[in-house]
Enzyme design. Structure first.
Site, PDB file in Angstrom:
ATOM      1  N   ASP A   1      -0.058  15.241   4.866  1.00  0.00           N
ATOM      2  CA  ASP A   1      -1.173  14.546   5.503  1.00  0.00           C
ATOM      3  C   ASP A   1      -0.677  13.273   6.171  1.00  0.00           C
ATOM      4  O   ASP A   1       0.197  12.578   5.636  1.00  0.00           O
ATOM      5  CB  ASP A   1      -2.204  14.225   4.402  1.00  0.00           C
ATOM      6  CG  ASP A   1      -3.125  13.094   4.777  1.00  0.00           C
ATOM      7  OD1 ASP A   1      -3.597  13.074   5.922  1.00  0.00           O
ATOM      8  OD2 ASP A   1      -3.369  12.236   3.913  1.00  0.00           O
TER       9      ASP A   1
ATOM     10  N   ASP B   1      -5.272  15.066   1.131  1.00  0.00           N
ATOM     11  CA  ASP B   1      -4.244  15.033   0.090  1.00  0.00           C
ATOM     12  C   ASP B   1      -4.279  16.295  -0.761  1.00  0.00           C
ATOM     13  O   ASP B   1      -3.245  16.767  -1.241  1.00  0.00           O
ATOM     14  CB  ASP B   1      -4.445  13.814  -0.827  1.00  0.00           C
ATOM     15  CG  ASP B   1      -3.868  12.538  -0.231  1.00  0.00           C
ATOM     16  OD1 ASP B   1      -3.036  12.633   0.683  1.00  0.00           O
ATOM     17  OD2 ASP B   1      -4.261  11.445  -0.685  1.00  0.00           O
TER      18      ASP B   1
ATOM     19  N   HIS C   1       0.816  -1.209   0.000  1.00  0.00           N
ATOM     20  CA  HIS C   1       0.000   0.000   0.000  1.00  0.00           C
ATOM     21  C   HIS C   1       0.856   1.270   0.000  1.00  0.00           C
ATOM     22  O   HIS C   1       0.506   2.265  -0.613  1.00  0.00           O
ATOM     23  CB  HIS C   1      -0.921  -0.007   1.223  1.00  0.00           C
ATOM     24  CG  HIS C   1      -1.983   1.036   1.197  1.00  0.00           C
ATOM     25  ND1 HIS C   1      -3.112   0.926   0.413  1.00  0.00           N
ATOM     26  CD2 HIS C   1      -2.096   2.224   1.845  1.00  0.00           C
ATOM     27  CE1 HIS C   1      -3.869   1.994   0.592  1.00  0.00           C
ATOM     28  NE2 HIS C   1      -3.276   2.801   1.448  1.00  0.00           N
TER      29      HIS C   1
ATOM     30  N   SER D   1      -7.903   4.913  -3.164  1.00  0.00           N
ATOM     31  CA  SER D   1      -8.775   3.775  -2.844  1.00  0.00           C
ATOM     32  C   SER D   1      -8.925   3.628  -1.336  1.00  0.00           C
ATOM     33  O   SER D   1      -8.014   3.947  -0.574  1.00  0.00           O
ATOM     34  CB  SER D   1      -8.173   2.486  -3.418  1.00  0.00           C
ATOM     35  OG  SER D   1      -6.905   2.234  -2.825  1.00  0.00           O
ATOM     36  N   HIS D   2     -10.084   3.137  -0.925  1.00  0.00           N
ATOM     37  CA  HIS D   2     -10.293   2.728   0.466  1.00  0.00           C
ATOM     38  C   HIS D   2     -11.138   1.458   0.444  1.00  0.00           C
ATOM     39  O   HIS D   2     -12.198   1.367   1.057  1.00  0.00           O
ATOM     40  CB  HIS D   2     -10.955   3.844   1.280  1.00  0.00           C
ATOM     41  CG  HIS D   2     -10.245   4.096   2.575  1.00  0.00           C
ATOM     42  ND1 HIS D   2     -10.885   4.286   3.764  1.00  0.00           N
ATOM     43  CD2 HIS D   2      -8.916   4.170   2.865  1.00  0.00           C
ATOM     44  CE1 HIS D   2     -10.004   4.475   4.737  1.00  0.00           C
ATOM     45  NE2 HIS D   2      -8.805   4.411   4.211  1.00  0.00           N
ATOM     46  N   ASN D   3     -10.615   0.478  -0.289  1.00  0.00           N
ATOM     47  CA  ASN D   3     -11.380  -0.735  -0.590  1.00  0.00           C
ATOM     48  C   ASN D   3     -11.520  -1.674   0.601  1.00  0.00           C
ATOM     49  O   ASN D   3     -12.633  -2.038   0.992  1.00  0.00           O
ATOM     50  CB  ASN D   3     -10.725  -1.484  -1.755  1.00  0.00           C
ATOM     51  CG  ASN D   3     -10.594  -0.633  -2.997  1.00  0.00           C
ATOM     52  OD1 ASN D   3     -11.327   0.336  -3.177  1.00  0.00           O
ATOM     53  ND2 ASN D   3      -9.652  -0.972  -3.860  1.00  0.00           N
ATOM     54  N   HIS D   4     -10.397  -2.102   1.145  1.00  0.00           N
ATOM     55  CA  HIS D   4     -10.439  -3.075   2.232  1.00  0.00           C
ATOM     56  C   HIS D   4     -11.212  -2.549   3.446  1.00  0.00           C
ATOM     57  O   HIS D   4     -12.091  -3.240   3.969  1.00  0.00           O
ATOM     58  CB  HIS D   4      -9.015  -3.483   2.637  1.00  0.00           C
ATOM     59  CG  HIS D   4      -8.318  -4.346   1.636  1.00  0.00           C
ATOM     60  ND1 HIS D   4      -7.996  -3.896   0.373  1.00  0.00           N
ATOM     61  CD2 HIS D   4      -7.862  -5.625   1.707  1.00  0.00           C
ATOM     62  CE1 HIS D   4      -7.379  -4.869  -0.288  1.00  0.00           C
ATOM     63  NE2 HIS D   4      -7.290  -5.927   0.499  1.00  0.00           N
TER      64      HIS D   4
END
Length: 732
Positions: A268, A112, A44, A89-92
């Site tokens: 950030d 960001d 990641h 992405s913030h999939n999991h």
């Protein structure tokens, strides 16, 4: 006491990784150092499987101010104004905890953008869910996920006062085990007031600002770098909890700070929290840092150095201030009721020295962690399924009218007002094309009278049958949507969602996807300025379709000349632009009526694509067209039906297609336009070199197409606007 083998396994580190760590440190690492290496070398954070393929992306153009490598990309939109944007992405986390996962995904991408000095002015999202139709356990679970994700996105964006102006939602069984939640934000700032994530200048103070640190999100970056199994599906402790009201304060405090000459850089605290922000800031500058973790504001008792460094608590920033300006920086954040503490300083050692309660807790060279993470050369292999991908079974589809009715009610095509009505799309009062208005979304730039168009697109079926061509098609589609609003496409950000990189077939898909993006961006002159890679989207060995989501940003020089995408006027002349072929590879037509995702991708012709853009953009400038709508999923028939349903106007159409099936062909580089001046338009099309044909006129309350389709506007509106709401609310 855990063995070193157990510790390494828990941190997703291999024996080779451990050997490299010992070589870098010249000694055995302690648990804090293992945690830091684990996070920074995770897929990641380090992109260790993907970096070799990303290096070839085109990233430069005269209008590009900042390409990949910073918190977000930046392009010049004229008059001293820059657009800053990125997709993440913030999939999991969203699969584990849909509300908080999606909400913190929005919060992260907002940070960001505003960490670059820009005020966020627009959000988009690209969402992928599994099958939501039926009463089985999976469909019910997927409907629950849709509701939770949408609520989370709406909650965070609405509380922040940033309009969510568009996006896309796609459904397929391949996402049953892994949903995809990709968030995009665009902000505006002055070209001479852009801030970067750097820490330099010996003795300059390092300041922590924002919310206090807790234990939430521990191991989040590492969790997002692994596939789901039965054992790790419920990793709720690794999902962060967001507070949009704290982030709103943080945004305003940062923007006030940027009005002064107090800081060197700002970053950030996203994935891997204080670890990634400190190492990346120092790494970009070739400097070191000395941090005292005892000074980090904590909201929980007894926190350890490991927890301080790896917590992914939200709404936090790290600042490198100019020496002597510390108190002025602290004063601004305390005025906004936020925590702010000097926690260290910049050094020239090239080493990250972490102290806690007066003792050295960790000492790690910065460069090997942030800039020189391992780059893997994973094996690749063409997937076996592609050997038979062109073998389409014999099937009989319903007649054209039945096909269109089924399409309009299908969750992939039906209007998603149930989703976008939960988002505030009009806050800030700049939205010109809001969700549901088709094709690109558009905002006005009040400062210079221009408009920015943006669109997020990807057809996963195309990417499944042809990973290279499908990725290229996503770039084309997003650019086409932007051009249909009258804006010139300028640059993309991407979110590359794939399965397990340890599977050679997945890495082949990824490599081909990158080739397709590179080829399309070069041909269309739309460089990549930022992006994100999300791998390990797999559960119990079943991965998602390759899903390289592309968000295109374009510029219209006149905000008063934004093209709508629905019928505008009784008697308006309709033209079909581009060529239609018998091309159904990866189409919704085959999926619904042959129950396969197969076939050959429609032909890609970048020259025709560019001519289509040029014709529509120029015709709009000359004021000779009323509206434009690109043709994609469901073909010409669906494009016309959407334009009709949205406007409440019918049309009589004669395409002169030899086979009614061609009404649903998904050939690329096509559009329907409503023309004001037919003669001038035809002459312009001839000059551009694009084939166009008159197909009918707008009028009445029926949509008649080739005597094969005759549907009332009321019926189409019932199917198009009412179907999704019924489907998604059936459990409530």
């Amino acid at each position: 006491m855990k063995t070193i083998a157990e510790i390494l396994k828990a941190h997703k580190l291999t024996d080779d990784d451990y050997a490299k760590i010992k070589d870098i440190l010249k000694r055995e690492p302690n648990i804090v150092e293992i945690g830091i290496f684990s996070a920074m070398w995770s897929e990641h954070c380090s992109y260790k499987s993907s970096k070799k393929y990303l290096n070839g992306f085109p990233t430069k153009a005269p209008w590009v101010i900042q390409g990949p490598g910073e918190n977000a990309g930046v392009i010049d939109i004229g008059d001293g104004i820059a657009a800053v944007f990125k997709m993440e992405s913030h999939n999991h986390p969203s699969f584990i905890e849909p509300f908080q996962g999606a909400a913190t995904g929005v919060g992260g991408i907002l940070r960001d953008v505003f960490t670059m000095g820009a005020r966020p002015v627009a959000n988009l999202n690209s969402l992928r869910f599994g099958n939501i139709e039926g009463s089985d356990k999976t469909a019910k679970r997927q409907r629950y996920l849709v509701r939770g994700v949408v609520e989370g996105i709406g909650h965070y964006g609405n509380c922040m006062g940033v309009p969510t102006i568009g996006g896309e939602t796609f459904f397929d069984e391949c996402y049953n085990g892994n949903i995809l939640v990709n968030a995009f934000t665009l902000g505006l700032c002055k070209t001479n007031e852009i801030f970067y994530g750097r820490a330099e200048g010996i003795g300059n103070p390092v300041i922590y600002v924002g919310s206090k640190t807790g234990r939430d999100g521990l191991g989040g970056a590492v969790m997002a770098s692994d596939s789901f199994t039965e054992e790790n599906k419920s990793l709720r402790p690794t999902v962060q909890v967001g507070d949009p009201f704290a982030e709103k304060l943080l945004l305003e405090a940062c923007l006030e700070l940027f009005g002064h000459d107090y800081i060197v850089g700002i970053q950030d605290m996203g994935a891997a929290g204080l670890t990634s922000s400190s190492f990346e800031m120092a790494g970009r500058s070739g400097s070191g840092m000395r941090l005292d973790l005892s000074c980090v504001p904590a909201r929980e008792e007894g926190m350890t150095p490991y927890e301080f460094m790896l917590s992914e608590s939200q709404e936090r920033m790290l600042i490198c201030a100019k020496k002597g300006c510390e108190e002025k920086v602290l004063e601004i954040f305390k005025k906004w009721d936020l925590d702010a503490e000097v926690i260290g300083e910049v050094t020239d050692t090239g080493v990250m020295e972490l102290y806690f309660n007066g003792e050295l807790a960790a000492s790690i060279p910065v460069a090997p962690v942030s800039e020189n993470a391992p780059i893997l050369n994973r094996p690749i292999k063409e997937p076996e399924y592609l050997k038979n991908i062109k073998d389409i079974p014999v099937f009989k589809a319903p007649n054209a009218q039945e096909v269109l009715e089924k399409f309009l009610a299908h969750p992939e095509i039906a209007d998603k007002s149930w989703i976008y009505e939960q988002y505030d799309s009009m806050v800030q009062t700049n939205t010109i094309k809001a969700p549901g208005s088709l094709d690109a979304s558009v905002i006005r730039v009040k400062e210079n009278g221009k408009a920015i168009a943006m669109s997020s697109d990807c057809n996963p079926r195309y990417n499944y049958i042809d990973p290279k061509g499908g990725a290229a098609a996503a770039v084309m589609e997003s650019g086409r949507n932007v051009a249909m609003s009258g804006a010139r496409p300028l640059a993309i950000t991407d979110c590359l969602n794939y399965g397990n990189p340890e599977n050679p077939e997945v890495m082949w898909q990824f490599a081909k996807g990158c080739e397709g993006i590179k080829e399309a961006c070069l041909a269309l002159n739309t460089p990549v300025v930022s992006g994100n890679v999300s791998l390990y989207n797999e559960t119990e060995g079943v991965g998602v379709f390759p899903t390289p989501s592309i968000a295109m940003v374009g510029l219209n020089d006149d905000a008063d000349k934004v093209l709508p995408s629905s019928f505008q006027k009784e008697g308006g002349a309709l033209y079909l632009l581009g060529d239609t072929y018998d091309e159904f590879g990866g189409s919704l037509y085959l999926k619904l009526f042959a129950n396969v995702v197969k076939g050959e991708l429609p032909k890609i012709n970048y020259d025709k694509e560019l001519k289509l853009w040029e014709l529509v953009i120029e015709a709009n400038k000359q004021g000779i067209i009323f509206a434009a709508k690109d043709i994609n999923t469901g073909g010409v028939a669906v494009a016309l039906a959407k334009m009709s349903a949205l406007s409440g106007l019918g049309a009589i159409i004669d395409t002169k297609f030899e086979d009614e099936k061609l009404l649903f062909s998904e050939s690329f580089s096509r559009a329907v336009v409503e023309v004001k001046d037919e003669k001038a338009f035809e002459e312009l099309a001839k000059d551009v070199g694009l084939s166009v044909k008159f197909i009918g006129k707008i009028g009445g309350k029926q949509l008649t197409i080739d005597k094969n389709i005759d549907l009332s506007v009321a019926k189409m509106q019932e199917l198009y606007f009412g179907s999704f709401k019924k489907l998604i609310e059936q459990d409530l």
